[in-house]
Enzyme design. Structure first.
Site, PDB file in Angstrom:
ATOM      1  N   TYR A  83     -14.843   4.402   9.597  1.00 25.11           N
ATOM      2  CA  TYR A  83     -13.567   3.541   8.908  1.00 25.11           C
ATOM      3  C   TYR A  83     -12.878   4.932  10.362  1.00 25.11           C
ATOM      4  CZ  TYR A  83      -8.097   5.949   8.263  1.00 25.11           C
ATOM      5  OH  TYR A  83      -7.623   6.199   8.327  1.00 25.11           O
TER       6      TYR A  83
ATOM      7  N   GLY B 146       1.034  -1.573   0.058  1.00 25.97           N
ATOM      8  CA  GLY B 146       0.116   0.163  -0.482  1.00 25.97           C
ATOM      9  C   GLY B 146       0.789   1.222  -0.014  1.00 25.97           C
TER      10      GLY B 146
ATOM     11  N   LYS C 227     -10.476   3.008  13.702  1.00 26.68           N
ATOM     12  CA  LYS C 227      -8.511   3.403  14.555  1.00 26.68           C
ATOM     13  C   LYS C 227      -8.844   2.953  16.058  1.00 26.68           C
ATOM     14  CE  LYS C 227      -6.847   3.296  10.657  1.00 26.68           C
ATOM     15  NZ  LYS C 227      -5.941   1.840  10.163  1.00 26.68           N
TER      16      LYS C 227
ATOM     17  N   PHE D   6      -0.798  12.030  11.280  1.00 27.95           N
ATOM     18  CA  PHE D   6      -2.006  13.285  10.965  1.00 27.95           C
ATOM     19  C   PHE D   6      -1.694  13.076   9.123  1.00 27.95           C
ATOM     20  CE2 PHE D   6      -3.076  15.829  14.329  1.00 27.95           C
ATOM     21  CZ  PHE D   6      -2.606  15.625  15.076  1.00 27.95           C
TER      22      PHE D   6
ATOM     23  N   ASN E 161      -8.998  12.359  -1.434  1.00 28.50           N
ATOM     24  CA  ASN E 161      -8.270  13.137  -0.037  1.00 28.50           C
ATOM     25  C   ASN E 161      -7.442  14.253  -1.548  1.00 28.50           C
ATOM     26  OD1 ASN E 161      -7.260  10.229   0.654  1.00 28.50           O
ATOM     27  ND2 ASN E 161      -7.740  11.885   2.397  1.00 28.50           N
ATOM     28  N   LEU E 162      -7.172  15.470  -0.307  1.00 28.91           N
ATOM     29  CA  LEU E 162      -6.611  16.824  -1.681  1.00 28.91           C
ATOM     30  C   LEU E 162      -5.971  16.676  -2.116  1.00 28.91           C
ATOM     31  CD1 LEU E 162      -7.826  19.820  -1.878  1.00 28.91           C
ATOM     32  CD2 LEU E 162      -5.963  20.222   0.537  1.00 28.91           C
TER      33      LEU E 162
ATOM     34  N   GLY F  46     -18.569  16.163   8.270  1.00 30.03           N
ATOM     35  CA  GLY F  46     -17.435  15.316   8.764  1.00 30.03           C
ATOM     36  C   GLY F  46     -16.096  16.046   8.356  1.00 30.03           C
TER      37      GLY F  46
ATOM     38  N   THR G 221      -7.359  11.143  12.899  1.00 33.98           N
ATOM     39  CA  THR G 221      -8.863  11.313  13.186  1.00 33.98           C
ATOM     40  C   THR G 221      -9.051  10.605  14.383  1.00 33.98           C
ATOM     41  OG1 THR G 221     -10.578  10.381  11.662  1.00 33.98           O
ATOM     42  CG2 THR G 221      -9.412   8.901  13.138  1.00 33.98           C
TER      43      THR G 221
ATOM     44  N   SER H  84      -4.267   6.630  13.785  1.00 34.63           N
ATOM     45  CA  SER H  84      -4.881   7.931  12.729  1.00 34.63           C
ATOM     46  C   SER H  84      -5.410   9.179  14.191  1.00 34.63           C
ATOM     47  CB  SER H  84      -6.053   7.888  11.476  1.00 34.63           C
ATOM     48  OG  SER H  84      -6.460   9.073  10.780  1.00 34.63           O
TER      49      SER H  84
HETATM   50  C1  UD1 Z   1      -9.252  12.180   5.318  1.00 36.24           C
HETATM   51  C2  UD1 Z   1     -10.527  11.947   6.424  1.00 36.24           C
HETATM   52  C3  UD1 Z   1      -9.914  11.021   7.743  1.00 36.24           C
HETATM   53  C4  UD1 Z   1      -9.085  10.269   7.239  1.00 36.24           C
HETATM   54  C5  UD1 Z   1      -7.779  10.826   6.006  1.00 36.24           C
HETATM   55  C6  UD1 Z   1      -7.467   9.769   5.042  1.00 36.24           C
HETATM   56  C7  UD1 Z   1     -12.963  12.637   5.995  1.00 36.24           C
HETATM   57  C8  UD1 Z   1     -13.326  13.596   6.023  1.00 36.24           C
HETATM   58  N1  UD1 Z   1     -11.204  12.172   6.481  1.00 36.24           N
HETATM   59  O1  UD1 Z   1      -8.790  13.155   6.279  1.00 36.24           O
HETATM   60  O2  UD1 Z   1     -11.338  10.105   8.451  1.00 36.24           O
HETATM   61  O3  UD1 Z   1      -8.341   9.980   8.283  1.00 36.24           O
HETATM   62  O4  UD1 Z   1      -8.623  11.546   5.284  1.00 36.24           O
HETATM   63  O5  UD1 Z   1      -6.081  10.138   4.641  1.00 36.24           O
HETATM   64  O6  UD1 Z   1     -12.773  12.046   4.453  1.00 36.24           O
HETATM   65  N2  UD1 Z   1     -10.779  19.227   0.577  1.00 36.24           N
HETATM   66  C9  UD1 Z   1     -11.183  20.095  -0.502  1.00 36.24           C
HETATM   67  N3  UD1 Z   1     -11.236  19.698  -1.495  1.00 36.24           N
HETATM   68  C10 UD1 Z   1     -11.039  17.967  -2.176  1.00 36.24           C
HETATM   69  C11 UD1 Z   1     -10.722  17.419  -1.005  1.00 36.24           C
HETATM   70  C12 UD1 Z   1     -10.372  17.366  -0.065  1.00 36.24           C
HETATM   71  O7  UD1 Z   1     -11.307  20.777  -0.025  1.00 36.24           O
HETATM   72  O8  UD1 Z   1     -11.590  17.437  -2.964  1.00 36.24           O
HETATM   73  C13 UD1 Z   1     -10.358  19.789   1.427  1.00 36.24           C
HETATM   74  C14 UD1 Z   1     -11.216  18.473   2.930  1.00 36.24           C
HETATM   75  O9  UD1 Z   1     -12.227  19.916   3.408  1.00 36.24           O
HETATM   76  C15 UD1 Z   1     -10.226  19.025   3.647  1.00 36.24           C
HETATM   77  C16 UD1 Z   1      -8.610  18.717   3.285  1.00 36.24           C
HETATM   78  O10 UD1 Z   1      -8.715  19.194   2.381  1.00 36.24           O
HETATM   79  O11 UD1 Z   1      -9.739  20.363   4.526  1.00 36.24           O
HETATM   80  C17 UD1 Z   1      -8.128  17.673   3.691  1.00 36.24           C
HETATM   81  O12 UD1 Z   1      -8.673  16.993   2.697  1.00 36.24           O
HETATM   82  P1  UD1 Z   1      -8.445  14.910   3.258  1.00 36.24           P
HETATM   83  O13 UD1 Z   1      -6.908  14.820   2.341  1.00 36.24           O
HETATM   84  O14 UD1 Z   1      -9.994  14.067   2.338  1.00 36.24           O
HETATM   85  O15 UD1 Z   1      -7.688  14.618   3.989  1.00 36.24           O
HETATM   86  P2  UD1 Z   1      -8.537  15.085   6.016  1.00 36.24           P
HETATM   87  O16 UD1 Z   1     -10.356  15.720   5.520  1.00 36.24           O
HETATM   88  O17 UD1 Z   1      -7.776  15.460   7.186  1.00 36.24           O
END
Ligand code: UD1
Length: 340
Positions: free
Chosen positions: A151, A11, A155, A180, A201-202, A299, A128, A126
């Site tokens: 999920y 992974g 954890k 983190f 994820n972002l 969330g 989380t 996590s």
């Molecule tokens: C997410 C999960 C978290 C998990 C982690 C694992 C949710 C609510 N939380 O965390 O439980 O442990 O991934 O990697 O899914 N964002 C955008 N646009 C996007 C994607 C994300 O604006 O298309 C923003 C989100 O609102 C957040 C930030 O980017 O503020 C990070 O998002 P993300 O990468 O999904 O991580 P987490 O939300 O911290």
């Protein structure tokens, strides 16, 4: 040369950890069921290390398969347990699958370790577990808040299963690492993150948008009580995170742990907003990113970044890479896999 089992070793975080373990001279056995990975990753690991880990395709949900594995490999000195499902949205739709994948597997591995005279175990936890913490930065003593998803709950429950087991099994030494936000890829671009379908994820969403696979990034909310209105997270380079596992494992192998169950926050200690991440991407890629402001995502916490004092002082580990370096490595990887 100690033999270390890495479950989920093909992974994203697992593969980078295998590389770091091999570079420190450990002999690695990977278990992976290939549900969210591929054999190409094994090739990538081997190309970076010049050394191939032992690979066992195995289903950890199958208790007898786990028992057979440990009878075959009696000389495993430590286990780093990554194997788990990790998509938050999917966990809401398929809670039983998540509880089975993430908890049954953990229990079966721990049952084998608890029966040994000595065992060392590192668990992928996590940040989380903290939910929206009351104070920033987040220390390991911050309250554990009710989980937002199955999920997240796996954890929290996973940590409790390990803690309760350690109380009655002094032969079992365990560390839960509370990550983190892991991002980036190996600097060689031989291994990296491979999200299936549309990334949730972002950073993978940003790099896929930069590579032309997605039209635009939606920024989930710009009306949060933060300096620029977007959420704040602690983005850590996956190679730094991988190294934290090696340091934690060595702590257990050299019996430097203070208690037989410990937790550490693994982050950079620096919070970055979504807009700051976008701007970092634009700087390192020299590209404008197409993005728009969208509604908040259900969330999401407003802010989460680590107090890394305990990891820095007790574990003797600290994150070295900057946000720019981590994003550059993610971009290099994206370009490589898209043939750009
Ligand atoms: C997410 C999960 C978290 C998990 C982690 C694992 C949710 C609510 N939380 O965390 O439980 O442990 O991934 O990697 O899914 N964002 C955008 N646009 C996007 C994607 C994300 O604006 O298309 C923003 C989100 O609102 C957040 C930030 O980017 O503020 C990070 O998002 P993300 O990468 O999904 O991580 P987490 O939300 O911290």
């Amino acid at each position: 040369m100690d033999k270390i089992l890495v479950t989920g070793g093909l992974g994203f975080i697992g593969s980078h950890t295998v590389v770091e373990l091999q570079s420190e001279g450990f002999e690695v056995v990977i278990i992976d069921n290939l549900s969210n990975s591929s054999m190409d990753v094994l090739e990538g690991i081997t190309a970076i290390s010049g050394k191939s880990p032992i690979f066992e395709k195995l289903e950890l949900k199958d208790k007898s398969a786990v028992q057979n594995f440990f009878s075959k490999y009696k000389d495993i000195k430590g286990v780093i347990h990554f194997a788990a499902s990790k998509a938050v949205g999917e966990s809401v739709q398929e809670p039983l699958m998540y509880y089975e994948n993430n908890l049954n597997t953990l229990i079966y591995v721990l049952q084998e370790l608890a029966a040994k005279t000595e065992a060392n175990f590192i668990f992928s936890s996590s940040c989380t577990v903290y939910g929206q913490a009351d104070e920033m930065p987040i220390t390991e003593n911050a309250a554990i808040k009710p989980a937002e998803s199955p999920y997240g709950n796996t954890k929290q429950i996973g940590e409790e299963i390990i803690k309760d087991t350690c109380k009655v099994k002094p032969n079992l030494n365990a560390i839960a690492l509370r990550y983190f936000n892991p991002i980036g890829a190996h600097p060689t671009a031989r291994i990296g993150e491979l999200p299936i379908g549309v990334p949730q994820n972002l950073v993978p969403f940003i790099t896929q948008t930069g590579a032309g696979l997605r039209d635009a990034l939606s920024v989930f909310g710009d009306d949060y009580p933060t300096p620029d209105g977007t959420c704040i997270r602690d983005y850590i380079h996956v190679v730094d995170l991988a190294k934290a596992h090696v340091v934690a494992l060595k702590r257990l192998l050299s019996k430097k742990n203070i208690a037989n169950y410990e937790t550490f926050n693994i982050g950079t200690g620096v919070g970055s907003s979504v807009l700051e991440v976008i701007h970092a991407f634009e700087r390192v890629s020299d590209k404008k990113l197409n993005y728009q402001i969208a509604d908040r995502r259900i969330g999401d916490v407003i802010s989460a970044y680590a107090d890394t004092t305990k990891a820095n002082t007790e574990l003797g580990w600290e994150a070295k890479s900057s946000l720019n370096e981590a994003i550059l490595s993610a971009w290099k990887w994206e370009k490589k896999i898209r043939g750009l």
